[in-house]
Design an enzyme around this catalytic site. Structure first.
Site, PDB file in Angstrom:
ATOM      1  CG  HIS A 136      -0.361   0.051   2.523  1.00  9.18           C
ATOM      2  ND1 HIS A 136       0.479  -0.934   3.018  1.00  9.18           N
ATOM      3  CD2 HIS A 136      -0.444   0.989   3.507  1.00  9.18           C
ATOM      4  CE1 HIS A 136       0.876  -0.607   4.241  1.00  9.18           C
ATOM      5  NE2 HIS A 136       0.339   0.562   4.562  1.00  9.18           N
ATOM      6  CG  HIS A 166      -0.092   4.494   4.677  1.00  4.20           C
ATOM      7  ND1 HIS A 166      -0.943   3.807   5.490  1.00  4.20           N
ATOM      8  CD2 HIS A 166      -0.790   5.575   4.227  1.00  4.20           C
ATOM      9  CE1 HIS A 166      -2.116   4.443   5.536  1.00  4.20           C
ATOM     10  NE2 HIS A 166      -2.044   5.509   4.775  1.00  4.20           N
ATOM     11  CG  ASP A 199       4.894   2.711   7.363  1.00  2.39           C
ATOM     12  OD1 ASP A 199       4.044   3.145   6.560  1.00  2.39           O
ATOM     13  OD2 ASP A 199       4.594   1.961   8.306  1.00  2.39           O
ATOM     14  CG  HIS A 200       4.158  -0.282   4.193  1.00  2.00           C
ATOM     15  ND1 HIS A 200       4.095  -1.620   4.497  1.00  2.00           N
ATOM     16  CD2 HIS A 200       3.733   0.378   5.297  1.00  2.00           C
ATOM     17  CE1 HIS A 200       3.636  -1.758   5.736  1.00  2.00           C
ATOM     18  NE2 HIS A 200       3.411  -0.563   6.242  1.00  2.00           N
ATOM     19  CG  HIS A 228      -4.423   0.097   6.237  1.00  2.00           C
ATOM     20  ND1 HIS A 228      -4.355   0.183   7.601  1.00  2.00           N
ATOM     21  CD2 HIS A 228      -3.367   0.827   5.769  1.00  2.00           C
ATOM     22  CE1 HIS A 228      -3.307   0.921   7.936  1.00  2.00           C
ATOM     23  NE2 HIS A 228      -2.696   1.330   6.841  1.00  2.00           N
ATOM     24  CG  ASP A 282       0.126  -1.325   7.423  1.00  3.55           C
ATOM     25  OD1 ASP A 282       0.983  -2.218   7.505  1.00  3.55           O
ATOM     26  OD2 ASP A 282       0.361  -0.126   7.637  1.00  3.55           O
ATOM     27  CG  HIS A 304       3.633  -2.820  10.431  1.00  6.10           C
ATOM     28  ND1 HIS A 304       2.638  -2.139  11.073  1.00  6.10           N
ATOM     29  CD2 HIS A 304       3.986  -2.036   9.389  1.00  6.10           C
ATOM     30  CE1 HIS A 304       2.393  -0.998  10.440  1.00  6.10           C
ATOM     31  NE2 HIS A 304       3.192  -0.907   9.413  1.00  6.10           N
TER      32      HIS A 304
END
Lengths: 329, 329
Positions: A62, A64, A66-67, A145, A215, A274
Site C-alpha cells: 500500500h 503509506h 513506511d512501505h 486499512h 497493513d 510491523h
C-alpha cells in the site's frame, strides 16, 4: 523458501528496526522478490547477500510511506550499478504515478525498463489474475486499512519431479539416460512401445505457499489467501490495551486479533511484524514480549516475532528455522 | 558553529557512508538547519542529539536523489512525533512539486505548515535575497552542475555585545545593573547626563560564515560566496585520474580543482565530502587517502575529509576542531 526481514517497525524507523521490507526467495536461488520498500531498504540490503541486479519482482502492499519511501532510491541505485534487466513492479497504481513524478522532477534516469502491474487489476471485477514468475505464482488479496492495502500469496512453482522407480523396474525399463529423459517428461520409443514421461512421475509434493500481508485491521479478509498456505506474515502493530487507546481509525491489528484468526485457520506458522515504535526490546512494558505473550494466549502453533535481519527458512517438510544475518557492527 | 555530517557518499550509500546530509547549528543551540536530505537521513539523526521538532530550516542544494530522497520520510516522521511548528524549506521549486506528489499519492499528512521558499527566487533577476533566521543570515549562490544546483552561505547573527569597560571606568560609571542595561543598548540618565548603551559597546567581532555547496564542477562560481567566509564544504567526488575516465558530463569536481580554488581564495578551512563510492577506507587505491593527498598538493590551509558523524566545531577564534559522534554499534 527463505524470508529475510529487512524492516519490522511501523510508521517510523527506530535504532533497532527499520520500516517495512521483506525479501523472499527460494533457498539457493539468486533471484528474489521484495515485498514493500520503506525508506532505507537499500541500506539494509547492503548488509545481506541480496543483489539489486538479481531482484526479480518488487511488490508494494500500500502507499503509506513506511512501505514505499525507499523505492526511488532503490531504483536509482539499481541503475547506478548498471542493471539492464527489466524490473517487474506489482503495486497500487499510485506508485506508478509516484515513479513518474520522480522521473520528471528529480532526473531519475533508469538503465532498465519497469514492467509495472497495477495490483488493482489483479483483484479487479474481471476476477483474480495470477502473476507467474520463474519461481512463484503470485496472487493478490484486498485487505482492510485506511487506504487500499493488499496481501500477496507466493506459491512455489517448478516442483522437482520424482520418478516412480518401482513402476519403471516392474516394466523392465533399464536405468540410465532414458530415466533422465522420462523425468523431464519426454516421450520415447522403447522395444516397440511409446513411453510418456508423465506416466512415470510420482504425484508431486504439496507446493509451499506463504502469504505476506500489508497493513490490515480485519485478518478475516485473508481466509481465502491462507487456505493451504504454510505461513502468514501479518502486522501486529499493537497489543489490545494500546490498540484501545489509539482507537480503530489507525486501521491496524493487535496481536490478539491476528492470533485468533491464525488459530481459527489452523495455520502452521504465524510471523508477526510491523510493531509500533513504542514497543521496546527490554522487559519494561510496552515491549515486544507483551505482543508475543498476547499472541500466545490465542495461538498454539509456531509463532515468531520478526526482527530486522531475521532469516526464516521454510523447508520442504514445512518446518521453519530461524537464523539472523544482523551485521555485528 | 557546529557542522555534523550525516552523509558523505556520492550517488549511492555504502556500508560506511550515507548519501548527502549535513546539520548546522550554533554550538549550544537546540535549533538547527539541515542541508540536503538523502535517503536515510532520518535514520542517521536517530544516532545524534538532533531533534526533528527543533529543525528550523531544511535546505536542498539540488534535485538529485542522493540529496533529497530522504525528505518525505523525514517530514512524515516529524509529523508522527507531533511537530506543530512550521518548517521552513529552502529548495529548488521542483521539491515543492515533489512534496505535493507525496501528499496526493501517499496520504502524507503533516501536522505542521511548510514555509516553502524556492531558491530560484533568492538568486533571481531581481537581485539576491537573504533569508533571516533567528541565528543565521542565509544567502544562496548558483553553481554549475547537470541540473541547477546551489550553495548556501550561513553568516551568524546576534553577535554577543561586549562593554567597553575602560571607557565606563574612565567616565566613572559604576559597575552594576546599569552596565547590564547599557550592554542591552538602553538609554539611561546618570548624574544629569544621558548615556546611550551603543556608545559603550566595543566593535563586534567578525561574524563567522560557512558555505555549504551542492554538486558543482566549477568552484570559481563560489568566489563571491566565500569572500570573508571561514569554511567551505565542497564535493570532491573524484580524483583527477578517475575524473578523466568518467568524463566531464557527470558535472562533478575533483580534489585538485577544489583545492586550487580554495588556495586561490586563501580560505582558512576546506572540508571535502560527497566521495564516489569507489573510494574505500583502506590503503588500496582508489581510496579516500588518494583524495586527501591530491588536495594537499594544491592547498596548504586547514583541510578535512568528512566522514559520517564527524562533528566540526568552528570556534569564535575561527579555529576548527573535529570529533566523531559515530555510534559504537
Amino acid at each position: 523458501m527463505e524470508l529475510l526481514f529487512l524492516g519490522t517497525s511501523s510508521g517510523t524507523p527506530t535504532k533497532a528496526r527499520n520500516v517495512s521490507a521483506l525479501a523472499l526467495r527460494r533457498a539457493g536461488s539468486k533471484s528474489w522478490c521484495l515485498i514493500d520498500c520503506g525508506e532505507g531498504t537499500q541500506h539494509q540490503i547492503l548488509h545481506t547477500p541480496l543483489s539489486l541486479a538479481q531482484l526479480d519482482t518488487l511488490l508494494i502492499t500500500h502507499v503509506h510511506g513506511d512501505h514505499c519511501y525507499g523505492l526511488p532510491g532503490l531504483l536509482a541505485s539499481a541503475a547506478l550499478s548498471g542493471r539492464k534487466q527489466p524490473l517487474r513492479i506489482i503495486a497500487p497504481a499510485a506508485i506508478r504515478s509516484l515513479i513518474d513524478c520522480y522521473q520528471q522532477l528529480t532526473e531519475l534516469r533508469l538503465t532498465y525498463a519497469i514492467d509495472f502491474i497495477a495490483v488493482e487489476e489483479l483483484v479487479g471485477t474481471n476476477g483474480a489474475q495470477q502473476i507467474i514468475t520463474p519461481e512463484f505464482a503470485i496472487d493478490a488479496f484486498p485487505l482492510s486499512h485506511r487506504v487500499p492495502s493488499y496481501a500477496y500469496r507466493f506459491s512455489e512453482r517448478q516442483l522437482e519431479g520424482k520418478l516412480d522407480i518401482d513402476k519403471l523396474r516392474a516394466e523392465d525399463i533399464p536405468p540410465g539416460p532414458m530415466w533422465h529423459q522420462l523425468l523431464k517428461g519426454a516421450v520415447l520409443n522403447f522395444n516397440g512401445r511409446q513411453l510418456n514421461g508423465h506416466d512415470y512421475l510420482l504425484a508431486p509434493r504439496q507446493p509451499r505457499a506463504v502469504v505476506i500481508a500489508g497493513d490490515n485491521d480485519e485478518p478475516s479478509c485473508l481466509s481465502e489467501a491462507v487456505a493451504g498456505a504454510s505461513l502468514l506474515v501479518h502486522e501486529a502493530t499493537f497489543t489490545v490495551d494500546i490498540h484501545h487507546k489509539v482507537g480503530p481509525a489507525a486501521g491496524h491489528s493487535d496481536a490478539a486479533r491476528v492470533a485468533r484468526f491464525a488459530a481459527g485457520q489452523q495455520l502452521p506458522h504465524l510471523v508477526l511484524s510491523h510493531f509500533s515504535a513504542r514497543y521496546g526490546y527490554g522487559s519494561r512494558s510496552p515491549c515486544i514480549a507483551d505482543i508475543e505473550q498476547e499472541a500466545r494466549q490465542y495461538y498454539a502453533g509456531s509463532l515468531w516475532l520478526a526482527n530486522d535481519f531475521d532469516l526464516l527458512h521454510l523447508d520442504k517438510q514445512l518446518q521453519l528455522s530461524v537464523s539472523s544475518l544482523r551485521p555485528s557492527s
